[in-house]
Design a protein around this motif. Sequence first.
Motif, PDB file in Angstrom:
ATOM      1  N   GLU A   1       0.858  -1.182   0.000  1.00 24.79           N
ATOM      2  CA  GLU A   1       0.000   0.000   0.000  1.00 24.79           C
ATOM      3  C   GLU A   1       0.902   1.241   0.000  1.00 24.79           C
ATOM      4  O   GLU A   1       1.719   1.421   0.915  1.00 24.79           O
ATOM      5  CB  GLU A   1      -0.900  -0.010   1.226  1.00 24.79           C
TER       6      GLU A   1
ATOM      7  N   ARG B   1       0.702   4.470   0.719  1.00 25.25           N
ATOM      8  CA  ARG B   1       0.741   5.343   1.893  1.00 25.25           C
ATOM      9  C   ARG B   1       1.448   4.665   3.057  1.00 25.25           C
ATOM     10  O   ARG B   1       2.204   5.314   3.806  1.00 25.25           O
ATOM     11  CB  ARG B   1      -0.674   5.741   2.295  1.00 25.25           C
ATOM     12  N   ILE B   2       1.223   3.377   3.228  1.00 23.82           N
ATOM     13  CA  ILE B   2       1.897   2.651   4.308  1.00 23.82           C
ATOM     14  C   ILE B   2       3.394   2.573   4.036  1.00 23.82           C
ATOM     15  O   ILE B   2       4.219   2.804   4.933  1.00 23.82           O
ATOM     16  CB  ILE B   2       1.290   1.245   4.467  1.00 23.82           C
TER      17      ILE B   2
ATOM     18  N   GLU C   1       1.532  14.378   4.750  1.00 26.93           N
ATOM     19  CA  GLU C   1       2.648  14.362   3.806  1.00 26.93           C
ATOM     20  C   GLU C   1       3.433  15.670   3.834  1.00 26.93           C
ATOM     21  O   GLU C   1       4.673  15.658   3.816  1.00 26.93           O
ATOM     22  CB  GLU C   1       2.137  14.085   2.386  1.00 26.93           C
TER      23      GLU C   1
ATOM     24  N   LEU D   1      -0.095   9.241   9.169  1.00 30.01           N
ATOM     25  CA  LEU D   1      -0.352   8.670   7.845  1.00 30.01           C
ATOM     26  C   LEU D   1      -0.577   7.166   7.946  1.00 30.01           C
ATOM     27  O   LEU D   1      -1.503   6.616   7.335  1.00 30.01           O
ATOM     28  CB  LEU D   1       0.818   8.973   6.912  1.00 30.01           C
ATOM     29  N   LEU D   2       0.245   6.499   8.747  1.00 28.97           N
ATOM     30  CA  LEU D   2       0.101   5.052   8.917  1.00 28.97           C
ATOM     31  C   LEU D   2      -1.236   4.704   9.574  1.00 28.97           C
ATOM     32  O   LEU D   2      -1.925   3.770   9.156  1.00 28.97           O
ATOM     33  CB  LEU D   2       1.255   4.510   9.762  1.00 28.97           C
TER      34      LEU D   2
ATOM     35  N   SER E   1      -3.985   6.113   9.406  1.00 32.33           N
ATOM     36  CA  SER E   1      -5.151   6.328   8.532  1.00 32.33           C
ATOM     37  C   SER E   1      -5.179   5.370   7.348  1.00 32.33           C
ATOM     38  O   SER E   1      -6.097   5.438   6.533  1.00 32.33           O
ATOM     39  CB  SER E   1      -5.118   7.770   7.999  1.00 32.33           C
ATOM     40  N   ALA E   2      -4.194   4.481   7.260  1.00 30.25           N
ATOM     41  CA  ALA E   2      -4.046   3.673   6.041  1.00 30.25           C
ATOM     42  C   ALA E   2      -4.309   2.190   6.254  1.00 30.25           C
ATOM     43  O   ALA E   2      -4.015   1.392   5.373  1.00 30.25           O
ATOM     44  CB  ALA E   2      -2.644   3.872   5.464  1.00 30.25           C
ATOM     45  N   HIS E   3      -4.849   1.808   7.416  1.00 31.46           N
ATOM     46  CA  HIS E   3      -5.135   0.396   7.639  1.00 31.46           C
ATOM     47  C   HIS E   3      -6.445   0.225   8.399  1.00 31.46           C
ATOM     48  O   HIS E   3      -6.918   1.152   9.074  1.00 31.46           O
ATOM     49  CB  HIS E   3      -3.989  -0.291   8.390  1.00 31.46           C
TER      50      HIS E   3
ATOM     51  N   LYS F   1      -4.427  10.044  -7.774  1.00 33.82           N
ATOM     52  CA  LYS F   1      -5.280   9.895  -6.583  1.00 33.82           C
ATOM     53  C   LYS F   1      -6.296   8.784  -6.808  1.00 33.82           C
ATOM     54  O   LYS F   1      -6.895   8.679  -7.882  1.00 33.82           O
ATOM     55  CB  LYS F   1      -6.019  11.206  -6.278  1.00 33.82           C
TER      56      LYS F   1
END
Length: 406
Positions: free
Chosen positions: A218, A220-221, A284, A331-332, A334-336, A404
């Motif tokens: 992923e 972002r991760i 970011e 960021l992490l 929000s990505a899982h 995006k």
Amino acid sequence: MTDASALPASDARARRNVIVLVAAQAILGSQLSMVFIVAGLSGQTLASNPCWATLPITMAVTGSMLSATPLSAIMQRFGRRVGFLVGALAGALGAAVCAVALMQGSFALFLAGSFLTGTYMSAQGFYRFAAADTASETFRPKAISWVMAGGLLSAVIGPQVVKLTAEAMVVPFLGTYLAAILLNLCGVALFAFLDIPRPTPPAAGSPRGRSRLELLREPRIAVAVICATVAYALMNLVMTSSPLAVVGCGFATSDAANVVTAHVLAMYGPSFFTGHVIARFGAEKVMALGLAILAGSGAVALSGVELGHFFGALVLLGVGWNFGFIGATALLASAHAPEERGRIQGLNDLIVFGGVAMASLASGGLMNCSGGSVEAGWQAVNLAMLPFLVAAGGALIWLALRPKEA
């Protein structure tokens, strides 16, 4: 900070948990600055080769790296409280072993004790994730940021304890490790007030989430892990060498403690508003700013070795770490999905502390064994930051240029 009445009512539990975690960060977290001030200096006196002076810090970080996945699994199965108690008790045991090692003059035993303290370091790394567990999406960046801000008190407590204890006994630094035992034992009681529900075991047929490899694919991760690793590893690389450089350039141990105090204050001070900045501008952009400030730290360090240069470089190092690491954490987070939490958080910290372990090991070699002087070693440490900053910056640019997702 945002007025508590402006937050969603559903965040009442999250606010209580944040208070507990801030207190734990302040009390238990103070031992980290204590260890980073005295472990390298202790290693320098115990090791037969000065190139291995920072090996005790490397062992602590290695212990943190190796315990990250087991601790994450414990928390996923038994809850955050059990995992945090394991970390605090391991910290007390590790400090006790280090104290015995100092009395016996045993470098090998000192390394073993340092390795055990790494379990506490790993547990503390999960405080930021625990703050997000019961928080709403709106409150989550602020909760993470406020818990990190608890390090402000630890920044004051830890170095002051070092000043009081480093030479308080016949054996140098013995008193510091005895104080670390007490801090761990006093902090254990705090976790009785933590109110984070134990994760519910997945029912048959319920979503299991992505595998570790799928999670790392992923974008972002992947970028969050890269930037968190670079920010934390470079901070550790420079901070580990700074007491050696300050003392090696003719200043006192108390000056080294003051420099570390300023650094840790800079690490956690911005946390009062970092979460708000992330919520407004995005993780970011905050991560990119953090990398730029880390580069500025290296530039100041390379410009001279007066006490003012050390203070300036270490303050910028702390601020850069704060923006880079908290941005990457947000960021992490929000990505899982919730069912992937234990899997990715343990993997993230395994990778992050693996990078930190390599940085702490390289720090002693660069500082003491590259060039013929303390000044040359300090320059080598700071020049080593450049390629990693370029790599992390490239990862952020790649993420920004990706189409995006719909």
